[in-house]
Motif scaffolding. Structure first.
Motif, PDB file in Angstrom:
ATOM      1  N   ASN A  23       0.822  -1.308   0.162  1.00 16.02           N
ATOM      2  CA  ASN A  23      -0.049   0.049  -0.148  1.00 16.02           C
ATOM      3  C   ASN A  23       0.968   1.243   0.026  1.00 16.02           C
ATOM      4  OD1 ASN A  23      -1.850   2.167   0.458  1.00 16.02           O
ATOM      5  ND2 ASN A  23      -2.626   1.089   2.335  1.00 16.02           N
ATOM      6  N   ILE A  26       1.003   3.985   2.764  1.00 10.42           N
ATOM      7  CA  ILE A  26       1.938   3.712   4.107  1.00 10.42           C
ATOM      8  C   ILE A  26       3.387   4.232   3.935  1.00 10.42           C
ATOM      9  CG2 ILE A  26       2.877   1.847   5.575  1.00 10.42           C
ATOM     10  CD1 ILE A  26      -0.237   2.019   5.465  1.00 10.42           C
ATOM     11  N   GLY A  65      -3.450  -3.902   4.638  1.00  6.57           N
ATOM     12  CA  GLY A  65      -3.810  -2.703   4.205  1.00  6.57           C
ATOM     13  C   GLY A  65      -3.491  -1.538   5.086  1.00  6.57           C
ATOM     14  N   PRO A  66      -3.463  -1.614   6.363  1.00  2.62           N
ATOM     15  CA  PRO A  66      -2.813  -0.445   7.305  1.00  2.62           C
ATOM     16  C   PRO A  66      -1.403  -0.481   7.354  1.00  2.62           C
ATOM     17  CG  PRO A  66      -3.872  -1.905   8.559  1.00  2.62           C
ATOM     18  CD  PRO A  66      -4.134  -2.483   7.402  1.00  2.62           C
ATOM     19  N   TYR A 308      -7.227   2.116   0.540  1.00  2.00           N
ATOM     20  CA  TYR A 308      -7.997   2.451   1.939  1.00  2.00           C
ATOM     21  C   TYR A 308      -9.194   1.800   1.698  1.00  2.00           C
ATOM     22  CZ  TYR A 308      -9.823   4.649   5.986  1.00  2.00           C
ATOM     23  OH  TYR A 308     -10.205   5.004   7.063  1.00  2.00           O
ATOM     24  N   TRP A 309      -9.504   0.609   2.711  1.00  2.00           N
ATOM     25  CA  TRP A 309     -10.732  -0.160   2.612  1.00  2.00           C
ATOM     26  C   TRP A 309     -11.358  -0.080   4.237  1.00  2.00           C
ATOM     27  CZ3 TRP A 309      -7.926  -5.224   1.039  1.00  2.00           C
ATOM     28  CH2 TRP A 309      -7.098  -5.761   1.991  1.00  2.00           C
ATOM     29  N   LYS A 310     -12.619  -0.392   4.183  1.00  2.00           N
ATOM     30  CA  LYS A 310     -13.588  -0.464   5.174  1.00  2.00           C
ATOM     31  C   LYS A 310     -14.321  -1.764   4.846  1.00  2.00           C
ATOM     32  CE  LYS A 310     -14.571   2.474   7.973  1.00  2.00           C
ATOM     33  NZ  LYS A 310     -14.131   2.721   9.160  1.00  2.00           N
ATOM     34  N   SER A 383     -10.492   7.591  -0.030  1.00  2.00           N
ATOM     35  CA  SER A 383     -10.693   7.201   1.301  1.00  2.00           C
ATOM     36  C   SER A 383     -12.327   7.829   2.106  1.00  2.00           C
ATOM     37  CB  SER A 383      -9.498   7.513   2.239  1.00  2.00           C
ATOM     38  OG  SER A 383      -9.217   8.608   2.144  1.00  2.00           O
ATOM     39  N   MET A 407      -8.366  -1.183   8.294  1.00  2.00           N
ATOM     40  CA  MET A 407      -7.357  -0.129   8.633  1.00  2.00           C
ATOM     41  C   MET A 407      -6.946  -0.215   9.802  1.00  2.00           C
ATOM     42  SD  MET A 407      -6.791   0.547   5.417  1.00  2.00           S
ATOM     43  CE  MET A 407      -5.652   1.753   5.464  1.00  2.00           C
ATOM     44  N   GLU A 408      -6.239   0.732  10.693  1.00  2.00           N
ATOM     45  CA  GLU A 408      -6.074   0.944  12.070  1.00  2.00           C
ATOM     46  C   GLU A 408      -7.474   1.575  12.631  1.00  2.00           C
ATOM     47  OE1 GLU A 408      -1.964   0.780  13.584  1.00  2.00           O
ATOM     48  OE2 GLU A 408      -1.562   1.875  12.003  1.00  2.00           O
ATOM     49  N   GLU A 409      -8.146   0.860  13.104  1.00  2.00           N
ATOM     50  CA  GLU A 409      -9.621   1.644  13.338  1.00  2.00           C
ATOM     51  C   GLU A 409      -9.860   1.560  15.139  1.00  2.00           C
ATOM     52  OE1 GLU A 409     -12.473  -0.105  11.063  1.00  2.00           O
ATOM     53  OE2 GLU A 409     -11.072  -0.187   9.287  1.00  2.00           O
TER      54      GLU A 409
END
Ligand code: FAD
Length: 447
Positions: A23, A26, A65-66, A308-310, A383, A407-409
């Motif tokens: 990614n 990053i 991802g993150p 960027y994913w959710k 995003s 991601m880092e959530e």
């Protein structure tokens, strides 16, 4: 500008290897990268990181991802050289090194008519994908990747080298089947190989105007489909190039990517009602060697894209949720942006919720909304679209998300993802990594 072409030219000009974080969003600068050659190197690196009080990251395939395979300032334990694969055709088992990629596994197993259930892009790492669960083309038939995991060998935070399986360190074996890289560095994976050689699969596409109708049909079809029929639903934009016909270039469309693993003589019959329901605008479904299906989209998603994913798990798809999907699909912000619904019913759903930390065995799909583009200038655009789309659909979800699509959530989201299994994971973390040495991951706090 740093883009795919400049990086490819740089790679081609080197005699040695170029290592890249998948990614491009990053941007982390480790102080040290230990490119481990073997278990002894991993033990030395873990000891050094612990004694020097360094932040330690573990890098498998680098696809997270993150970007949780790298860290700022600290030590990266890079396993990419440990990418061996050995197949035992008699026992139908497969050993893969902690830094192998799925394409390494597919290459080795195909020669013996075997496959290990994995994901849908062959450049993804065995390490991260397996430790988070593993969803892909064979999920409905043979379960998640972790359902095909027989044992791991790993280096723990205190430097010990152990095996974890149903018989040895069973608590650790439970934890690594979904709990990520929280418990140590996995130096090798032992998998069950499944008898898969040539699939009947590929994508079918329909015009975006038919999306609501296709989704309604798909939700009832997949609920009752036999285990040997896998199909993930997708919204995307048709890339301008072969194998796609020119009249579809750049068109936003919906599609289902199929993977049928039943007898080939039955395939046409199985797909007849699918094709009859609504003739696809493009139908590329047919016999395809399993490694070819596994790598079909590798070229479309090379490393170096902004990503960027959710995500969420989804139990049902009511008409109101479908309406939201159609609304946001119409706004796909870039050619690479996409939304996938991966079915996790079938074989994966017959494992109990507590049997592994992967706590949503009763969900029907793992949904992922992915904003992707080569141009860093479009970072906000992709995003924002992913966040807005996700917010509109989240009320219809089961609560948590597949850990490998996040991601880092924050801690709440990690807790929601593991549900009731979180506390058990925290206890096992305390036993094997009380000082939280391995915390560059979707972190489970020792308790
Ligand atoms: C293009 C693309 C396609 C994808 N498709 C799928 C899919 O179809 N199905 C699916 O399930 N997932 C899929 N994923 C998600 C993927 O599973 C995660 O991104 C996963 O984290 C990648 O693992 P990695 O080893 O490549 O990444 P890394 O960035 O190297 O590692 C990811 C995490 O795992 C830890 N880790 C990795 N290896 C080890 C090890 N040997 N021991 C201990 N910890 C380790 C790392 O510390 C890090 O926290 C996809 C991702 C991408 C980018």
């Amino acid at each position: 500008m740093l883009n795919e072409e400049t990086i490819a030219a740089f790679r081609a000009s080197l005699r040695g290897e170029l290592i890249e974080v998948y990614n491009a969003m990053i941007d982390r600068r480790p102080r040290l990268i230990a490119r481990c050659a073997d278990v002894a190197d991993v033990m030395t690196a873990v000891k050094f990181g612990r004694e020097q009080k360094l932040l330690v990251a573990i890098r498998g395939g680098g696809h997270n991802g993150p970007g949780l395979g790298v860290c700022d300032d600290g030590l990266v334990i890079d396993l990419s050289r440990m990418n061996y694969v050995r197949v035992d055709p008699k026992k139908k088992t497969v050993v893969a090194g902690g830094g192998a990629l799925w394409r390494d596994v597919d290459h080795a197993t195909h020669a013996f008519g075997l496959a290990v259930p994995s994901g849908i892009i062959s450049t993804t790492g065995v390490g991260g994908l397996t430790l988070g669960g593993g969803i892909g083309y064979l999920t409905r038939r043979y379960g998640l990747t972790i359902d095909n995991l027989l044992a791991v060998e790993m280096v723990l935070a205190d430097g010990r080298f152990v095996t974890a399986s149903a018989k040895e360190n069973a608590d650790l074996f439970w934890a690594v089947r979904g709990g990520g890289g929280n418990f140590g560095v996995v130096t090798s994976f032992l998998f069950k190989g499944q008898p898969v050689h040539t699939d009947y699969g590929g994508p079918m596409l329909w015009p975006m105007e038919d999306a609501a109708e296709i989704l309604r049909w798909y939700r009832s079809f997949i609920a009752k489909a036999p285990d040997d029929v896998n199909g993930f639903f997708a919204f995307h934009t048709v890339p301008p190039g072969p194998p796609f016909p020119e009249h579809l270039y750049h068109k936003k469309m919906c599609g289902i990517v199929w993977c049928y693993t039943g007898p080939h003589k039955k395939a046409e019959k199985v797909f007849q009602p699918i094709r009859k329901f609504k003739a696809p605008a493009l139908d590329l479904v047919g016999p395809i060697p399993h490694p070819a299906l596994q790598s079909l989209f590798d070229g479309l998603y090379p490393p170096g894209l902004q990503w960027y994913w959710k995500a969420d798990f989804v139990r049902t798809l009511p008409d109101e949720a479908i309406a939201q999907h159609v609304k946001y699909a119409a706004k796909l912000p870039t050619m690479h942006a996409t939304m996938h619904l991966y079915p996790i019913n079938g074989a994966a759903s017959r494992v109990k919720n507590g049997a592994t930390p992967w706590g949503y065995r009763d969900a029907t799909w793992a949904e992922v909304i992915v904003g992707v583009d080569p141009d860093p200038a479009n970072k906000e655009k992709i995003s924002t679209w992913a966040k807005e789309y996700w917010s509109a659909l989240h009320p219809y979800s089961a609560g948590g998300a597949y850990v490998n699509f996040m991601m880092e959530e924050g801690e709440d989201r990690i807790r929601a993802t593991y549900g009731k299994n979180y506390d058990r994971l925290a206890k096992i973390k305390k036993r094997y990594d009380p000082a939280n040495l391995f915390r560059v991951n979707q972190n489970i706090k020792p308790k």
